[in-house]
Design a protein around this motif. Sequence first.
Motif, PDB file in Angstrom:
ATOM      1  N   GLU A   1      13.798  -5.923  -5.827  1.00 32.50           N
ATOM      2  CA  GLU A   1      14.932  -5.251  -6.417  1.00 32.50           C
ATOM      3  C   GLU A   1      15.772  -4.719  -5.169  1.00 32.50           C
ATOM      4  O   GLU A   1      16.736  -4.074  -5.544  1.00 32.50           O
ATOM      5  N   THR A   2      15.355  -5.025  -4.101  1.00 33.28           N
ATOM      6  CA  THR A   2      16.142  -4.474  -3.135  1.00 33.28           C
ATOM      7  C   THR A   2      16.943  -5.580  -1.989  1.00 33.28           C
ATOM      8  O   THR A   2      16.657  -6.676  -2.475  1.00 33.28           O
ATOM      9  N   ASP A   3      17.505  -5.063  -1.080  1.00 39.03           N
ATOM     10  CA  ASP A   3      18.107  -6.163  -0.187  1.00 39.03           C
ATOM     11  C   ASP A   3      17.474  -5.722   1.354  1.00 39.03           C
ATOM     12  O   ASP A   3      17.928  -6.075   2.146  1.00 39.03           O
ATOM     13  N   ILE A   4      16.059  -5.296   1.272  1.00 41.26           N
ATOM     14  CA  ILE A   4      15.583  -5.164   2.592  1.00 41.26           C
ATOM     15  C   ILE A   4      15.549  -6.392   3.300  1.00 41.26           C
ATOM     16  O   ILE A   4      15.476  -7.814   3.078  1.00 41.26           O
ATOM     17  N   ASP A   5      15.842  -6.199   4.581  1.00 45.57           N
ATOM     18  CA  ASP A   5      16.062  -7.398   5.643  1.00 45.57           C
ATOM     19  C   ASP A   5      14.791  -8.075   6.205  1.00 45.57           C
ATOM     20  O   ASP A   5      14.806  -9.077   6.271  1.00 45.57           O
TER      21      ASP A   5
ATOM     22  N   HIS B   1       0.717  -1.112  -0.051  1.00 43.88           N
ATOM     23  CA  HIS B   1      -0.071   0.033  -0.018  1.00 43.88           C
ATOM     24  C   HIS B   1       0.887   1.450   0.065  1.00 43.88           C
ATOM     25  O   HIS B   1       1.805   1.171   0.269  1.00 43.88           O
ATOM     26  N   ALA B   2       0.088   2.384  -0.193  1.00 47.55           N
ATOM     27  CA  ALA B   2       0.917   3.669  -0.690  1.00 47.55           C
ATOM     28  C   ALA B   2       2.175   3.883   0.386  1.00 47.55           C
ATOM     29  O   ALA B   2       3.419   4.423   0.224  1.00 47.55           O
ATOM     30  N   THR B   3       1.944   3.902   1.655  1.00 49.60           N
ATOM     31  CA  THR B   3       2.932   4.395   2.630  1.00 49.60           C
ATOM     32  C   THR B   3       4.209   3.536   2.556  1.00 49.60           C
ATOM     33  O   THR B   3       5.108   3.923   2.385  1.00 49.60           O
ATOM     34  N   PRO B   4       3.939   2.125   3.011  1.00 48.77           N
ATOM     35  CA  PRO B   4       5.124   1.322   2.951  1.00 48.77           C
ATOM     36  C   PRO B   4       5.726   1.464   1.420  1.00 48.77           C
ATOM     37  O   PRO B   4       6.928   1.252   1.485  1.00 48.77           O
ATOM     38  N   ALA B   5       5.055   1.341   0.468  1.00 51.37           N
ATOM     39  CA  ALA B   5       5.606   1.434  -0.750  1.00 51.37           C
ATOM     40  C   ALA B   5       6.184   2.414  -1.153  1.00 51.37           C
ATOM     41  O   ALA B   5       7.385   2.269  -1.790  1.00 51.37           O
TER      42      ALA B   5
ATOM     43  N   TYR C   1       0.020  -2.404  -7.702  1.00 49.10           N
ATOM     44  CA  TYR C   1       0.064  -3.158  -6.390  1.00 49.10           C
ATOM     45  C   TYR C   1       1.194  -4.372  -6.566  1.00 49.10           C
ATOM     46  O   TYR C   1       2.502  -4.806  -6.256  1.00 49.10           O
ATOM     47  N   GLU C   2       0.929  -4.975  -7.793  1.00 53.57           N
ATOM     48  CA  GLU C   2       1.898  -6.210  -8.416  1.00 53.57           C
ATOM     49  C   GLU C   2       3.253  -5.551  -8.637  1.00 53.57           C
ATOM     50  O   GLU C   2       4.165  -6.312  -8.453  1.00 53.57           O
ATOM     51  N   GLU C   3       3.348  -4.409  -9.434  1.00 55.90           N
ATOM     52  CA  GLU C   3       4.415  -3.855  -9.673  1.00 55.90           C
ATOM     53  C   GLU C   3       5.311  -3.498  -8.517  1.00 55.90           C
ATOM     54  O   GLU C   3       6.695  -3.607  -8.542  1.00 55.90           O
ATOM     55  N   ILE C   4       4.565  -2.789  -7.574  1.00 58.44           N
ATOM     56  CA  ILE C   4       5.330  -2.654  -6.109  1.00 58.44           C
ATOM     57  C   ILE C   4       5.900  -3.798  -5.474  1.00 58.44           C
ATOM     58  O   ILE C   4       6.777  -3.724  -4.912  1.00 58.44           O
ATOM     59  N   ALA C   5       5.064  -4.907  -5.378  1.00 53.67           N
ATOM     60  CA  ALA C   5       5.672  -6.260  -4.848  1.00 53.67           C
ATOM     61  C   ALA C   5       6.891  -6.555  -5.432  1.00 53.67           C
ATOM     62  O   ALA C   5       7.873  -6.953  -4.860  1.00 53.67           O
ATOM     63  N   GLY C   6       6.915  -6.371  -6.971  1.00 47.65           N
ATOM     64  CA  GLY C   6       8.067  -6.859  -7.777  1.00 47.65           C
ATOM     65  C   GLY C   6       9.363  -5.883  -7.146  1.00 47.65           C
ATOM     66  O   GLY C   6      10.473  -6.471  -7.413  1.00 47.65           O
TER      67      GLY C   6
ATOM     68  N   LYS D   1      -0.526 -14.350  -6.516  1.00 54.40           N
ATOM     69  CA  LYS D   1      -1.599 -14.521  -7.398  1.00 54.40           C
ATOM     70  C   LYS D   1      -1.472 -13.351  -8.401  1.00 54.40           C
ATOM     71  O   LYS D   1      -2.304 -12.315  -8.411  1.00 54.40           O
ATOM     72  N   ARG D   2      -0.546 -13.438  -9.276  1.00 52.38           N
ATOM     73  CA  ARG D   2      -0.427 -12.368 -10.328  1.00 52.38           C
ATOM     74  C   ARG D   2      -0.589 -12.593 -11.515  1.00 52.38           C
ATOM     75  O   ARG D   2      -0.633 -13.787 -12.218  1.00 52.38           O
ATOM     76  N   VAL D   3      -0.931 -11.353 -12.384  1.00 55.28           N
ATOM     77  CA  VAL D   3      -1.225 -11.479 -13.762  1.00 55.28           C
ATOM     78  C   VAL D   3      -0.182 -12.002 -14.852  1.00 55.28           C
ATOM     79  O   VAL D   3      -0.162 -12.886 -15.558  1.00 55.28           O
ATOM     80  N   ASP D   4       1.183 -11.702 -14.362  1.00 55.79           N
ATOM     81  CA  ASP D   4       2.264 -12.292 -14.982  1.00 55.79           C
ATOM     82  C   ASP D   4       2.895 -13.440 -14.613  1.00 55.79           C
ATOM     83  O   ASP D   4       3.828 -14.085 -15.306  1.00 55.79           O
ATOM     84  N   GLY D   5       2.272 -14.146 -13.856  1.00 55.27           N
ATOM     85  CA  GLY D   5       2.431 -15.609 -13.261  1.00 55.27           C
ATOM     86  C   GLY D   5       3.551 -15.871 -12.681  1.00 55.27           C
ATOM     87  O   GLY D   5       3.961 -16.902 -11.936  1.00 55.27           O
ATOM     88  N   ARG D   6       4.506 -14.694 -12.158  1.00 54.51           N
ATOM     89  CA  ARG D   6       5.523 -14.961 -11.214  1.00 54.51           C
ATOM     90  C   ARG D   6       5.122 -15.253  -9.730  1.00 54.51           C
ATOM     91  O   ARG D   6       4.010 -15.001  -9.268  1.00 54.51           O
ATOM     92  N   ASN D   7       5.829 -15.960  -9.100  1.00 57.10           N
ATOM     93  CA  ASN D   7       5.491 -16.284  -7.728  1.00 57.10           C
ATOM     94  C   ASN D   7       6.885 -15.520  -6.924  1.00 57.10           C
ATOM     95  O   ASN D   7       7.858 -16.280  -6.903  1.00 57.10           O
ATOM     96  N   LEU D   8       6.370 -14.519  -6.284  1.00 53.52           N
ATOM     97  CA  LEU D   8       7.529 -13.803  -5.728  1.00 53.52           C
ATOM     98  C   LEU D   8       7.935 -14.237  -4.401  1.00 53.52           C
ATOM     99  O   LEU D   8       8.985 -14.137  -3.863  1.00 53.52           O
ATOM    100  N   VAL D   9       7.022 -15.066  -3.908  1.00 52.41           N
ATOM    101  CA  VAL D   9       7.456 -16.004  -2.547  1.00 52.41           C
ATOM    102  C   VAL D   9       8.578 -16.857  -3.043  1.00 52.41           C
ATOM    103  O   VAL D   9       9.565 -17.152  -2.181  1.00 52.41           O
ATOM    104  N   LEU D  10       8.546 -17.524  -4.130  1.00 56.97           N
ATOM    105  CA  LEU D  10       9.369 -18.575  -4.558  1.00 56.97           C
ATOM    106  C   LEU D  10      10.758 -17.825  -4.706  1.00 56.97           C
ATOM    107  O   LEU D  10      11.977 -18.127  -4.251  1.00 56.97           O
ATOM    108  N   GLU D  11      10.717 -16.565  -5.311  1.00 60.77           N
ATOM    109  CA  GLU D  11      11.953 -15.813  -5.731  1.00 60.77           C
ATOM    110  C   GLU D  11      12.447 -15.222  -4.170  1.00 60.77           C
ATOM    111  O   GLU D  11      13.683 -15.326  -4.227  1.00 60.77           O
TER     112      GLU D  11
END
Length: 390
Positions: free
Chosen positions: A181-185, A156-160, A172-177, A197-207
């Motif tokens: 791109e960072t090394d946030i801990d 959402h807007a503030t953490p994003a 939201y999906e682009e923000i999740a992506g 559950k993304r339109v692009d089919g990526r599973n970011l949890v696996l990544e």
Amino acid sequence: MKNATILTLAFMFLIGTHVIAQEDYKDIHTKHEYTIEKKYEVLDINYDELRFKKRPKNIILFIGDGMGVAQVFAGITVNGALNMEQMPYIGFNKTQSADNYVTDSAAGGTAISTGVRTYNGAVGVDVNGEKLTTILEYAERNNKATGLVSTSAITHATPASFIAHQPKRSMYEEIAGDFLETDIDVFIGGGADFFTKRVDGRNLVLELNEKGYRVAYNIDEVEDVNSGKLAVLTAVAHNPGYRDRGEMLTKSTSKAIEVLSNADSKGFFLMVEGSQIDWGGHQNDASYVTGEVLDMDRALAEALKFAMEDKRTLVIVTADHETGGMTVNDGNVEKGYVKAGFNVGDHTAVMVPVFAFGAGAEEFVGVYDNTEIFEKIYKLYKFKEEEKDR
């Protein structure tokens, strides 16, 4: 071909409905009274015994989304006191965005995170759509551990605005992506569906797993985790309100501090958002607003306790804007009762409070633009001016 078209349209409708549902907290309920269910003890701080360092190694920034002085005073009224009151250095920040006298959370968060005012709806980009470097990213560059905690979706807007760079807060999906791109801990909040559950089919949890993150779906699942990379996706979209989510924010704040303070780094930066104070303001619901203020204030106690022990930590509490044009019209401290009024069902343009405690807290006294929050943090961390991307 016709069936395929129908399926495609149906899928896009579902995606669109999911996005719209992220904003359905704005329906006005008009509940102007609140009586506290159970009061809690606030910290009793002996300032004579405190000796903080002049500059912080660690900074913990709380953002009470939509929290103005009336929201704070409603909390003081019903509980008798707040931990926020124990923070002796107080100022105000002016919240206007680059294109609007009344900011939204995306532009307000971006001003705080980057020191640059942008247009309403923008996340981590300037008025031309160019990427801005956030204080979290500067912290990473300078070998500090970093974290985000939110009672909304973490996208959402503030953490994003502290980690993403997108022209529209609704992406939201682009923000999740952008998290990848960072090394946030550490990051803890809702929004699991935007990772899986993304339109692009990526599973970011696996990544995330491939990048070494421990991924969980409930803060209690990681009770034994005290180091390493951690992602806790606490809801498929937003978390429930304070009555239903229990001690999620307090536990998440405590866990984030524990993990970040154990990192092999030169300190840390952590942003914690009390997201739903804003939602109560949109709904003109004094119960929702005040309960959410109290919930964030209980989490704040964890940060203040850490700062008192550590002596090298700065804790800041502020807001991105006020919501609801809230007033406190009546109350009874003994009964824990408050009666509020609301002028609008949206954000307002008034200044919002800033509270500071710990190493370097005296820098936050006065009246200044929201962009100065970034500038003061950057200066206190002693990052080099030539590192700035602007």
